[in-house]
Design a protein around this motif. Structure first.
Motif, PDB file in Angstrom:
ATOM      1  N   PHE A  17     -37.432 -39.654  62.265  1.00  9.84           N
ATOM      2  CA  PHE A  17     -38.072 -38.344  62.354  1.00  9.84           C
ATOM      3  C   PHE A  17     -38.023 -37.769  63.765  1.00  9.84           C
ATOM      4  O   PHE A  17     -38.092 -36.563  63.933  1.00  9.84           O
ATOM      5  CB  PHE A  17     -39.536 -38.431  61.898  1.00  9.84           C
ATOM      6  CG  PHE A  17     -39.688 -38.327  60.418  1.00  9.84           C
ATOM      7  CD1 PHE A  17     -39.331 -37.174  59.756  1.00  9.84           C
ATOM      8  CD2 PHE A  17     -40.179 -39.390  59.686  1.00  9.84           C
ATOM      9  CE1 PHE A  17     -39.467 -37.069  58.374  1.00  9.84           C
ATOM     10  CE2 PHE A  17     -40.323 -39.299  58.311  1.00  9.84           C
ATOM     11  CZ  PHE A  17     -39.967 -38.136  57.655  1.00  9.84           C
ATOM     12  N   LYS A  18     -37.915 -38.608  64.767  1.00 10.50           N
ATOM     13  CA  LYS A  18     -37.941 -38.098  66.139  1.00 10.50           C
ATOM     14  C   LYS A  18     -36.787 -37.144  66.443  1.00 10.50           C
ATOM     15  O   LYS A  18     -37.015 -36.102  67.041  1.00 10.50           O
ATOM     16  CB  LYS A  18     -37.972 -39.260  67.130  1.00 10.50           C
ATOM     17  CG  LYS A  18     -39.344 -39.886  67.243  1.00 10.50           C
ATOM     18  CD  LYS A  18     -39.413 -40.914  68.327  1.00 10.50           C
ATOM     19  CE  LYS A  18     -40.811 -41.494  68.428  1.00 10.50           C
ATOM     20  NZ  LYS A  18     -40.899 -42.515  69.474  1.00 10.50           N
ATOM     21  N   PRO A  19     -35.540 -37.453  66.050  1.00  9.31           N
ATOM     22  CA  PRO A  19     -34.470 -36.474  66.313  1.00  9.31           C
ATOM     23  C   PRO A  19     -34.683 -35.164  65.575  1.00  9.31           C
ATOM     24  O   PRO A  19     -34.369 -34.104  66.106  1.00  9.31           O
ATOM     25  CB  PRO A  19     -33.208 -37.177  65.806  1.00  9.31           C
ATOM     26  CG  PRO A  19     -33.542 -38.603  65.796  1.00  9.31           C
ATOM     27  CD  PRO A  19     -35.007 -38.690  65.523  1.00  9.31           C
ATOM     28  N   ILE A  23     -34.856 -31.584  67.340  1.00  7.40           N
ATOM     29  CA  ILE A  23     -34.000 -30.458  66.951  1.00  7.40           C
ATOM     30  C   ILE A  23     -34.851 -29.234  66.639  1.00  7.40           C
ATOM     31  O   ILE A  23     -34.532 -28.113  67.026  1.00  7.40           O
ATOM     32  CB  ILE A  23     -33.117 -30.855  65.745  1.00  7.40           C
ATOM     33  CG1 ILE A  23     -32.084 -31.894  66.181  1.00  7.40           C
ATOM     34  CG2 ILE A  23     -32.439 -29.641  65.130  1.00  7.40           C
ATOM     35  CD1 ILE A  23     -31.342 -32.538  65.041  1.00  7.40           C
ATOM     36  N   LYS A  24     -35.982 -29.460  65.954  1.00  6.59           N
ATOM     37  CA  LYS A  24     -36.877 -28.342  65.625  1.00  6.59           C
ATOM     38  C   LYS A  24     -37.423 -27.702  66.903  1.00  6.59           C
ATOM     39  O   LYS A  24     -37.434 -26.483  67.040  1.00  6.59           O
ATOM     40  CB  LYS A  24     -38.022 -28.847  64.747  1.00  6.59           C
ATOM     41  CG  LYS A  24     -38.877 -27.719  64.169  1.00  6.59           C
ATOM     42  CD  LYS A  24     -40.123 -28.257  63.535  1.00  6.59           C
ATOM     43  CE  LYS A  24     -41.121 -28.499  64.628  1.00  6.59           C
ATOM     44  NZ  LYS A  24     -42.506 -28.438  64.246  1.00  6.59           N
ATOM     45  N   ASP A  25     -37.840 -28.539  67.854  1.00  8.06           N
ATOM     46  CA  ASP A  25     -38.340 -28.013  69.124  1.00  8.06           C
ATOM     47  C   ASP A  25     -37.241 -27.278  69.873  1.00  8.06           C
ATOM     48  O   ASP A  25     -37.486 -26.247  70.498  1.00  8.06           O
ATOM     49  CB  ASP A  25     -38.883 -29.155  69.993  1.00  8.06           C
ATOM     50  CG  ASP A  25     -40.199 -29.690  69.460  1.00  8.06           C
ATOM     51  OD1 ASP A  25     -40.810 -29.006  68.609  1.00  8.06           O
ATOM     52  OD2 ASP A  25     -40.605 -30.774  69.892  1.00  8.06           O
ATOM     53  N   PHE A  26     -36.012 -27.791  69.814  1.00  4.03           N
ATOM     54  CA  PHE A  26     -34.897 -27.147  70.502  1.00  4.03           C
ATOM     55  C   PHE A  26     -34.651 -25.754  69.936  1.00  4.03           C
ATOM     56  O   PHE A  26     -34.482 -24.790  70.684  1.00  4.03           O
ATOM     57  CB  PHE A  26     -33.643 -28.017  70.380  1.00  4.03           C
ATOM     58  CG  PHE A  26     -32.415 -27.361  70.910  1.00  4.03           C
ATOM     59  CD1 PHE A  26     -32.214 -27.249  72.277  1.00  4.03           C
ATOM     60  CD2 PHE A  26     -31.460 -26.842  70.054  1.00  4.03           C
ATOM     61  CE1 PHE A  26     -31.086 -26.638  72.776  1.00  4.03           C
ATOM     62  CE2 PHE A  26     -30.326 -26.230  70.550  1.00  4.03           C
ATOM     63  CZ  PHE A  26     -30.144 -26.129  71.914  1.00  4.03           C
TER      64      PHE A  26
END
Length: 51
Positions: A17-19, A23-26
């Motif tokens: 889930f971390k990537p 990606i969502k934050d990016f």
């Protein structure tokens, strides 16, 4: 043995889930920067009429 498997599964699900969160934050950061650039462009167009 079953206990170590369940712990390992829990760790892998957390890691996967971390990537996705990164990606969502990016994309959220990218969208915010794009909106800010669009606003700055509109402001510069308004002020460039005074030249």
């Amino acid at each position: 043995m079953a206990h170590s498997n369940s712990v390992q599964y829990q760790q892998t699900s957390l890691v996967s889930f971390k990537p996705l969160l990164a990606i969502k934050d990016f994309f959220a950061l990218l969208a915010a920067a794009f909106n800010e650039a669009k606003m700055m462009e509109q402001q510069s167009r308004k002020t460039s009429g005074n030249w």
